[in-house]
Design a protein around this motif. Structure first.
Motif, PDB file in Angstrom:
ATOM      1  N   LEU A 108       0.753   5.514   0.875  1.00 22.95           N
ATOM      2  CA  LEU A 108       0.087   6.702   1.390  1.00 22.95           C
ATOM      3  C   LEU A 108       0.989   7.882   1.068  1.00 22.95           C
ATOM      4  O   LEU A 108       2.196   7.843   1.364  1.00 22.95           O
ATOM      5  N   HIS A 137       0.861  -1.187   0.000  1.00 21.85           N
ATOM      6  CA  HIS A 137       0.000   0.000   0.000  1.00 21.85           C
ATOM      7  C   HIS A 137       0.893   1.231   0.000  1.00 21.85           C
ATOM      8  O   HIS A 137       2.029   1.183   0.457  1.00 21.85           O
ATOM      9  N   ARG A 159      -4.974  -7.769   4.887  1.00 25.75           N
ATOM     10  CA  ARG A 159      -5.657  -6.913   3.904  1.00 25.75           C
ATOM     11  C   ARG A 159      -7.022  -6.459   4.430  1.00 25.75           C
ATOM     12  O   ARG A 159      -7.436  -5.323   4.225  1.00 25.75           O
ATOM     13  N   HIS A 212      -6.455  -3.864   7.101  1.00 26.77           N
ATOM     14  CA  HIS A 212      -6.089  -2.618   6.413  1.00 26.77           C
ATOM     15  C   HIS A 212      -7.337  -1.901   5.921  1.00 26.77           C
ATOM     16  O   HIS A 212      -7.519  -0.707   6.156  1.00 26.77           O
ATOM     17  N   ALA A 213      -8.203  -2.637   5.235  1.00 25.95           N
ATOM     18  CA  ALA A 213      -9.412  -2.031   4.667  1.00 25.95           C
ATOM     19  C   ALA A 213     -10.341  -1.490   5.759  1.00 25.95           C
ATOM     20  O   ALA A 213     -10.944  -0.429   5.595  1.00 25.95           O
ATOM     21  N   ARG A 269      -5.856   1.787   7.137  1.00 26.60           N
ATOM     22  CA  ARG A 269      -5.776   2.888   6.161  1.00 26.60           C
ATOM     23  C   ARG A 269      -6.335   4.190   6.756  1.00 26.60           C
ATOM     24  O   ARG A 269      -5.705   5.237   6.697  1.00 26.60           O
ATOM     25  N   ARG A 270      -7.523   4.090   7.345  1.00 27.86           N
ATOM     26  CA  ARG A 270      -8.138   5.291   7.931  1.00 27.86           C
ATOM     27  C   ARG A 270      -7.315   5.838   9.095  1.00 27.86           C
ATOM     28  O   ARG A 270      -7.191   7.043   9.267  1.00 27.86           O
ATOM     29  N   LEU A 307      -4.029   5.559   9.510  1.00 25.37           N
ATOM     30  CA  LEU A 307      -2.839   6.229   8.968  1.00 25.37           C
ATOM     31  C   LEU A 307      -3.204   7.599   8.399  1.00 25.37           C
ATOM     32  O   LEU A 307      -2.467   8.575   8.589  1.00 25.37           O
ATOM     33  N   GLU A 308      -4.321   7.678   7.708  1.00 33.05           N
ATOM     34  CA  GLU A 308      -4.761   8.973   7.178  1.00 33.05           C
ATOM     35  C   GLU A 308      -5.006   9.963   8.318  1.00 33.05           C
ATOM     36  O   GLU A 308      -4.630  11.135   8.231  1.00 33.05           O
ATOM     37  N   TYR A 335       4.362  -3.784  11.032  1.00 31.83           N
ATOM     38  CA  TYR A 335       4.173  -3.943   9.595  1.00 31.83           C
ATOM     39  C   TYR A 335       5.120  -5.005   9.035  1.00 31.83           C
ATOM     40  O   TYR A 335       6.210  -5.208   9.559  1.00 31.83           O
ATOM     41  N   TYR A 343       3.881   0.534   2.561  1.00 33.15           N
ATOM     42  CA  TYR A 343       3.729  -0.372   3.692  1.00 33.15           C
ATOM     43  C   TYR A 343       2.892  -1.589   3.320  1.00 33.15           C
ATOM     44  O   TYR A 343       2.106  -1.560   2.374  1.00 33.15           O
TER      45      TYR A 343
END
Length: 156
Positions: A4, A2, A121, A124-125, A129-130, A132-133, A88, A112
Motif C-alpha cells: 500500500l 501486499h 488472502r 484481505h480481498a 485492503r479496504r 487499510l485504505e 500481520y 504486509y
C-alpha cells in the motif's frame, strides 16, 4: 506480500513535519477513532533506532495487541517500523519526508502479509485492503487538518 502506498504534500517545514511524526503521542491523532487506538504503557517521548511501541487497536469485535519496532531512523528524511508482534505475518511501514519548495511530501509505503494462507488472502480481498485504505485516507485528512491549523495559528 501486499503493498500500500500513499503520499501527500503539506505546507510546513521539514523539521516540524519530522518532529510531529517522530512523536508517538501523535499516533492517536492520526488514527481513526473506530480503531480505538491506544498506546499500552508509557510511550517514549521520541522514537529512535530500536524503539518499540506497544499499542492496542480494535478490529471488528477483537482487541488486538500490536508491537512495532523502529528498524531504520534517518532524520529528517524518514524512518521505518516493523511489526514484532501483531495481526500481520509481515508489516513493514516506511515513512519518508521529502522537501518540496516551502512544503514537504510525505510518503508511506506499507509492505504486509496476512497469516493463514488462502484464508488470509480472502480476508484481505474482502476486508483488510479496504480498511487499510480507509485508515490511510483518515490519516491523510487528519495530517492536513493538523498542519493547516498550525499554519493558521502561526499566521495570526
Amino acid at each position: 506480500m501486499h503493498v500500500l502506498t500513499c503520499s501527500q504534500r503539506i505546507e510546513a517545514p521539514l523539521d516540524r513535519v519530522f518532529s510531529f511524526f517522530s512523536d508517538p503521542a501523535n499516533l492517536g491523532r492520526i488514527t481513526p477513532p473506530w480503531l480505538r487506538f491506544r498506546i499500552h504503557g508509557r510511550p517514549p517521548e521520541r522514537i529512535a533506532p530500536g524503539t518499540s511501541i506497544e499499542y492496542r487497536i480494535r478490529w471488528t469485535v477483537f482487541t488486538l495487541s500490536w508491537v512495532t519496532r523502529i528498524s531504520r531512523f534517518t532524520p529528517p528524511s524518514g524512518f521505518q517500523d516493523l511489526q514484532e508482534r501483531g495481526p500481520y505475518r509481515t508489516w513493514i511501514h516506511t515513512h519518508t519526508f521529502e522537501p518540496d519548495g516551502t512544503g514537504v511530501v510525505i510518503r508511506d509505503r506499507v509492505e504486509y502479509a496476512l497469516p493463514l494462507g488462502p484464508l488470509g488472502r480472502l480476508v484481505h480481498a474482502l476486508f483488510v485492503r479496504r480498511q487499510l485504505e480507509a485508515i490511510f485516507e483518515f490519516r491523510r485528512r487528519a495530517v492536513e487538518e493538523i498542519f493547516d491549523a498550525a499554519a493558521r495559528e502561526r499566521a495570526s
